[in-house]
Design an enzyme around this catalytic site. Structure first.
Site, PDB file in Angstrom:
ATOM      1  N   SER A 293       3.394 -34.964  17.131  1.00  0.00           N
ATOM      2  CA  SER A 293       4.804 -34.221  17.101  1.00  0.00           C
ATOM      3  C   SER A 293       5.737 -35.807  16.532  1.00  0.00           C
ATOM      4  O   SER A 293       6.994 -35.312  16.016  1.00  0.00           O
ATOM      5  CB  SER A 293       5.052 -34.265  18.523  1.00  0.00           C
ATOM      6  OG  SER A 293       4.446 -35.690  19.243  1.00  0.00           O
TER       7      SER A 293
ATOM      8  N   ARG B  61      -2.676 -23.310   2.286  1.00  0.00           N
ATOM      9  CA  ARG B  61      -2.245 -22.382   0.931  1.00  0.00           C
ATOM     10  C   ARG B  61      -2.260 -23.080  -0.717  1.00  0.00           C
ATOM     11  O   ARG B  61      -1.755 -22.902  -1.907  1.00  0.00           O
ATOM     12  CB  ARG B  61      -0.219 -21.857   0.914  1.00  0.00           C
ATOM     13  CG  ARG B  61      -0.326 -21.450   2.582  1.00  0.00           C
ATOM     14  CD  ARG B  61      -0.470 -19.400   1.918  1.00  0.00           C
ATOM     15  NE  ARG B  61      -0.614 -18.875   3.573  1.00  0.00           N
ATOM     16  CZ  ARG B  61      -0.840 -18.056   4.034  1.00  0.00           C
ATOM     17  NH1 ARG B  61      -1.907 -17.148   2.629  1.00  0.00           N
ATOM     18  NH2 ARG B  61      -0.676 -17.630   4.554  1.00  0.00           N
TER      19      ARG B  61
END
Length: 251
Positions: free
Chosen positions: A74, A205
């Site tokens: 976070s 990716r």
């Protein structure tokens, strides 16, 4: 006296522009390594964590590495980067599968006439897939295959865009006429993310020698990822270094 009406002339097709690259521009950001530190230290320092804003983040790079290594994710979300991206539609559609931590706005074929800009593979793009499903590789292919691919793509793009213009000239709505256009057409969008969502995107990716988990992205979306990563690395060098040092796994 003749009552024949003059024939309506079909407009000359617009010239088709072919591209083998993509565009990625960082248009705005609020992102630095310091953002990770004050977000992390609030758990132990409360309001005093804001003191991190005036300190050199280099002194706390060990904390950033610890957060990355142990996957305390976070603190990496308290930043923002907005990119302008221009790429083929098939890349944009693949990109938008990434939802958590991402926001998108794309140009609309309903509200504007789409430009005749289309994708063709560059010289470095491997063309031929060989091997069985789940265990295949791409190879360069022959000069004849490359010439055929470029010629067929260019001809197809010219025909499809001419059909699109013909329908527009006949008064057909843009949202209907666009159905003639292929996924090799370039589109553009704004994509906003934080460092954590970007790291998850890059882990899937891009291919990288430091990646703990191998990924096999399509080359065209990897081109986008590489350009985004270069911009992010300049904004958050310590976070980027920790990402690489810990196997390029998003926390």
């Amino acid at each position: 006296m003749s009552t024949d009406q003059p024939a309506t002339e079909t407009p000359a097709p617009a010239p088709v522009h072919l591209r083998d690259d993509v565009t990625v521009e960082l248009v705005k950001h609020s992102a630095s390594d310091t953002d990770v530190l004050w977000a992390a230290r609030v758990s132990t320092a409360g309001e005093q964590s804001l003191e991190e804003l005036t300190k050199d983040p280099e002194r706390s790079k060990g904390l950033i590495n610890y957060l990355m290594r142990d996957r305390h994710g976070s603190p990496f979300e308290h930043n923002s980067m907005t990119f302008f991206i221009s790429a083929p539609i098939f890349v944009i559609r693949e990109f938008m599968r990434h939802r958590a931590g991402w926001s998108y706005n794309e140009e609309s074929g309903r509200y504007r006439e789409l430009r005749p800009v289309f994708y063709v593979p560059g010289k470095e793009r491997k063309l031929v897939q060989q091997g069985r499903p789940g265990k295949y590789e791409f190879v360069a292919g022959s000069d004849e295959q490359r010439e055929a691919a470029l010629a067929v793509m260019a001809e197809s793009y010219e025909r499809s865009y001419a059909a699109y213009q013909e329908l527009l000239a006949a008064g057909v709505a843009r949202e209907v006429a666009r159905s003639t256009l292929p996924v090799g057409l370039f589109s553009s969008m704004y994509a906003t993310c934080n460092a954590r969502s970007l790291m998850h995107f890059l882990g899937l990716r891009t291919q990288h020698e430091l990646a703990r988990v191998p990924s096999f992205p399509q080359r065209e979306i990897e081109m986008v990822g590489e350009l985004m990563e270069a911009e992010w690395a300049k904004l958050m060098p310590l976070t980027h270094a920790a990402f690489n040092a810990n196997g390029r796994v998003a926390p």
